[in-house]
Design a protein around this motif. Sequence first.
Motif, PDB file in Angstrom:
ATOM      1  N   GLU A 146       0.835  -1.194   0.000  1.00  0.00           N
ATOM      2  CA  GLU A 146       0.000   0.000   0.000  1.00  0.00           C
ATOM      3  C   GLU A 146       0.877   1.252   0.000  1.00  0.00           C
ATOM      4  N   LEU A 147       0.370   2.304  -0.639  1.00  0.00           N
ATOM      5  CA  LEU A 147       1.099   3.570  -0.634  1.00  0.00           C
ATOM      6  C   LEU A 147       1.357   4.032   0.797  1.00  0.00           C
ATOM      7  N   LEU A 148       2.527   4.607   1.022  1.00  0.00           N
ATOM      8  CA  LEU A 148       2.800   5.210   2.306  1.00  0.00           C
ATOM      9  C   LEU A 148       1.766   6.295   2.607  1.00  0.00           C
ATOM     10  N   THR A 149       1.438   6.463   3.855  1.00  0.00           N
ATOM     11  CA  THR A 149       0.606   7.593   4.250  1.00  0.00           C
ATOM     12  C   THR A 149       1.493   8.833   4.390  1.00  0.00           C
ATOM     13  N   ALA A 150       0.873   9.985   4.415  1.00  0.00           N
ATOM     14  CA  ALA A 150       1.634  11.222   4.569  1.00  0.00           C
ATOM     15  C   ALA A 150       2.431  11.215   5.872  1.00  0.00           C
ATOM     16  N   GLU A 151       1.833  10.709   6.945  1.00  0.00           N
ATOM     17  CA  GLU A 151       2.511  10.693   8.249  1.00  0.00           C
ATOM     18  C   GLU A 151       3.742   9.793   8.247  1.00  0.00           C
ATOM     19  N   HIS A 152       3.754   8.802   7.380  1.00  0.00           N
ATOM     20  CA  HIS A 152       4.881   7.878   7.311  1.00  0.00           C
ATOM     21  C   HIS A 152       5.816   8.163   6.129  1.00  0.00           C
ATOM     22  N   GLY A 153       5.663   9.329   5.502  1.00  0.00           N
ATOM     23  CA  GLY A 153       6.677   9.735   4.539  1.00  0.00           C
ATOM     24  C   GLY A 153       6.259   9.882   3.103  1.00  0.00           C
ATOM     25  N   PHE A 154       4.970   9.651   2.767  1.00  0.00           N
ATOM     26  CA  PHE A 154       4.530   9.816   1.383  1.00  0.00           C
ATOM     27  C   PHE A 154       4.894  11.222   0.895  1.00  0.00           C
ATOM     28  N   PRO A 155       5.417  11.341  -0.317  1.00  0.00           N
ATOM     29  CA  PRO A 155       5.463  10.317  -1.359  1.00  0.00           C
ATOM     30  C   PRO A 155       6.729   9.461  -1.390  1.00  0.00           C
ATOM     31  N   LEU A 156       7.733   9.785  -0.559  1.00  0.00           N
ATOM     32  CA  LEU A 156       9.003   9.063  -0.680  1.00  0.00           C
ATOM     33  C   LEU A 156       9.765   9.118   0.631  1.00  0.00           C
ATOM     34  N   ARG A 157      10.216   7.944   1.090  1.00  0.00           N
ATOM     35  CA  ARG A 157      11.117   7.901   2.240  1.00  0.00           C
ATOM     36  C   ARG A 157      12.233   6.905   1.946  1.00  0.00           C
ATOM     37  N   LEU A 158      13.373   7.143   2.538  1.00  0.00           N
ATOM     38  CA  LEU A 158      14.503   6.235   2.352  1.00  0.00           C
ATOM     39  C   LEU A 158      14.483   5.169   3.435  1.00  0.00           C
ATOM     40  N   ILE A 159      14.686   3.919   3.024  1.00  0.00           N
ATOM     41  CA  ILE A 159      14.809   2.796   3.945  1.00  0.00           C
ATOM     42  C   ILE A 159      16.231   2.246   3.820  1.00  0.00           C
ATOM     43  N   VAL A 160      16.966   2.245   4.921  1.00  0.00           N
ATOM     44  CA  VAL A 160      18.308   1.646   4.965  1.00  0.00           C
ATOM     45  C   VAL A 160      18.269   0.645   6.117  1.00  0.00           C
ATOM     46  N   PRO A 161      17.894  -0.606   5.851  1.00  0.00           N
ATOM     47  CA  PRO A 161      17.516  -1.530   6.927  1.00  0.00           C
ATOM     48  C   PRO A 161      18.596  -1.794   7.966  1.00  0.00           C
ATOM     49  N   HIS A 162      19.869  -1.704   7.600  1.00  0.00           N
ATOM     50  CA  HIS A 162      20.921  -2.055   8.559  1.00  0.00           C
ATOM     51  C   HIS A 162      21.339  -0.883   9.440  1.00  0.00           C
ATOM     52  N   LEU A 163      20.669   0.278   9.297  1.00  0.00           N
ATOM     53  CA  LEU A 163      20.936   1.439  10.143  1.00  0.00           C
ATOM     54  C   LEU A 163      19.664   1.841  10.893  1.00  0.00           C
ATOM     55  N   TYR A 164      19.825   2.641  11.949  1.00  0.00           N
ATOM     56  CA  TYR A 164      18.656   3.166  12.639  1.00  0.00           C
ATOM     57  C   TYR A 164      17.787   3.963  11.663  1.00  0.00           C
ATOM     58  N   ALA A 165      16.494   4.004  11.958  1.00  0.00           N
ATOM     59  CA  ALA A 165      15.526   4.555  11.010  1.00  0.00           C
ATOM     60  C   ALA A 165      15.734   6.041  10.722  1.00  0.00           C
ATOM     61  N   TRP A 166      16.345   6.802  11.658  1.00  0.00           N
ATOM     62  CA  TRP A 166      16.516   8.233  11.373  1.00  0.00           C
ATOM     63  C   TRP A 166      17.460   8.464  10.201  1.00  0.00           C
ATOM     64  N   LYS A 167      18.284   7.465   9.869  1.00  0.00           N
ATOM     65  CA  LYS A 167      19.187   7.585   8.730  1.00  0.00           C
ATOM     66  C   LYS A 167      18.432   7.496   7.402  1.00  0.00           C
ATOM     67  N   GLY A 168      17.168   7.102   7.446  1.00  0.00           N
ATOM     68  CA  GLY A 168      16.326   7.074   6.262  1.00  0.00           C
ATOM     69  C   GLY A 168      15.209   8.086   6.393  1.00  0.00           C
ATOM     70  N   PRO A 169      15.411   9.311   5.958  1.00  0.00           N
ATOM     71  CA  PRO A 169      14.413  10.364   6.183  1.00  0.00           C
ATOM     72  C   PRO A 169      13.094  10.121   5.461  1.00  0.00           C
ATOM     73  N   LYS A 170      12.031  10.682   6.018  1.00  0.00           N
ATOM     74  CA  LYS A 170      10.744  10.780   5.329  1.00  0.00           C
ATOM     75  C   LYS A 170      10.788  11.973   4.376  1.00  0.00           C
ATOM     76  N   TRP A 171       9.862  11.977   3.424  1.00  0.00           N
ATOM     77  CA  TRP A 171       9.616  13.125   2.534  1.00  0.00           C
ATOM     78  C   TRP A 171      10.888  13.562   1.799  1.00  0.00           C
ATOM     79  N   VAL A 172      11.606  12.564   1.272  1.00  0.00           N
ATOM     80  CA  VAL A 172      12.897  12.833   0.614  1.00  0.00           C
ATOM     81  C   VAL A 172      12.689  13.626  -0.674  1.00  0.00           C
TER      82      VAL A 172
END
Length: 215
Positions: A146-172
């Motif tokens: 499902e498309l990301l919601t706005a609160e979770h970063g829609f339209p684009l967020r970075l996912i870098v699974p081996h690092l803490y989540a702050w290293k993958g910003p929302k709304w890139v």
Amino acid sequence: MGQPAEHEAGERTAEGAARFELPPGQRLQKGWPVTHYGPVPKFRPERWEFRVFGATADGEKHCWNHEEFTALPYTTVEADLHCVTKFSMVGAEWGGIPARTVVDLAPPAPDVTHVMVWAEYGFSSNLRLADFTSERALFATHKDGELLTAEHGFPLRLIVPHLYAWKGPKWVRGVEYMTADRRGFWEERGYHNLGDPWQEQRYSYQEEPGDGPEL
């Protein structure tokens, strides 16, 4: 600089949480809490642009509008999300455009060592190039189909699974290629420059020599 270590957690179900390892200090989270700093930006597709700039191989800035970027080859990655606030969400399926695809389309200059990922409102997070180009790093548009919601970063967020989540910003909104490391938003405010959850690299006071630029 070698490729970053990838960590597999075993069986990826909440029911099987006791049967796989979480990073130290983390707890299993059911559901997906909303965590971010500042307001949720309003998406305006006619104004949205993804940029790659800085030390590009050809010296040029590369841009895609929303339609062009979301038309790039789509893939899925099954990966956990580890928040520095100590919750871990396991077994998510992320869908989107691999970071490596962006690097292939807009290559960095040979002396690039790091990237700065830029998001709405001037938010930023720095990454080693090896982390950014790891196999499972993904510019996510979807979670669990499902498309990301706005609160979770829609339209684009970075996912870098081996690092803490702050290293993958929302709304890139873009990526800057850098020939030297520079701290991002949270890294300037006391968070660890590298952010490996398996080494529990949460805060800058834990840094070893060589982990990042001086504060």
